[in-house]
Design a protein around this motif. Structure first.
Motif, mmCIF file in Angstrom:
data_model
loop_
_atom_site.group_PDB
_atom_site.id
_atom_site.type_symbol
_atom_site.label_atom_id
_atom_site.label_comp_id
_atom_site.label_asym_id
_atom_site.label_seq_id
_atom_site.Cartn_x
_atom_site.Cartn_y
_atom_site.Cartn_z
ATOM 1 N N LEU A 47 44.052 31.442 -15.949
ATOM 2 C CA LEU A 47 43.375 30.737 -17.046
ATOM 3 C C LEU A 47 41.882 31.035 -17.052
ATOM 4 O O LEU A 47 41.275 31.198 -18.121
ATOM 5 C CB LEU A 47 43.611 29.232 -16.934
ATOM 6 N N ALA A 48 41.273 31.105 -15.885
ATOM 7 C CA ALA A 48 39.847 31.420 -15.803
ATOM 8 C C ALA A 48 39.575 32.832 -16.313
ATOM 9 O O ALA A 48 38.610 33.060 -17.048
ATOM 10 C CB ALA A 48 39.361 31.263 -14.362
ATOM 11 N N LEU A 50 41.446 34.479 -18.464
ATOM 12 C CA LEU A 50 41.675 34.430 -19.906
ATOM 13 C C LEU A 50 40.468 33.838 -20.628
ATOM 14 O O LEU A 50 40.040 34.343 -21.669
ATOM 15 C CB LEU A 50 42.928 33.611 -20.197
ATOM 16 N N ALA A 51 39.881 32.776 -20.075
ATOM 17 C CA ALA A 51 38.703 32.157 -20.680
ATOM 18 C C ALA A 51 37.519 33.116 -20.666
ATOM 19 O O ALA A 51 36.781 33.211 -21.657
ATOM 20 C CB ALA A 51 38.366 30.865 -19.945
ATOM 21 N N LEU A 52 37.327 33.823 -19.561
ATOM 22 C CA LEU A 52 36.217 34.785 -19.496
ATOM 23 C C LEU A 52 36.380 35.909 -20.521
ATOM 24 O O LEU A 52 35.417 36.300 -21.186
ATOM 25 C CB LEU A 52 36.107 35.368 -18.090
ATOM 26 N N GLY A 54 38.100 35.717 -23.321
ATOM 27 C CA GLY A 54 37.893 35.104 -24.632
ATOM 28 C C GLY A 54 36.415 34.896 -24.952
ATOM 29 O O GLY A 54 35.960 35.208 -26.060
ATOM 30 N N LEU A 55 35.670 34.393 -23.993
ATOM 31 C CA LEU A 55 34.229 34.208 -24.196
ATOM 32 C C LEU A 55 33.514 35.541 -24.396
ATOM 33 O O LEU A 55 32.576 35.643 -25.192
ATOM 34 C CB LEU A 55 33.616 33.450 -23.013
#
Length: 61
Positions: A47-48, A50-52, A54-55
């Motif tokens: 998840l981390a 994926l978030a990175l 995405g950002l």
């Protein structure tokens, strides 16, 4: 030359074998702990990541 063979005492050999078994056991325990922690943390790590990504894609990073 042949007379120097077998000079190691049985107790010394047993200590060496015991130390090697203890090292092997410690490695197995560490392996189990690391794989257990990785199994718990793997979804959070994904998840981390994926978030990175995405950002980064929306230029917020």
């Amino acid at each position: 030359m042949l007379g120097s063979r077998g000079k190691l005492e049985v107790e010394t050999l047993l200590k060496i074998v015991l130390a090697l078994v203890a090292i092997l056991l410690a490695i197995e325990v560490l392996n189990a702990l690391v794989s257990g922690l990785l199994g718990i943390l793997q979804p959070l790590l994904m998840l981390a990541i994926l978030a990175l990504i995405g950002l980064w894609l929306v230029d917020r990073l």
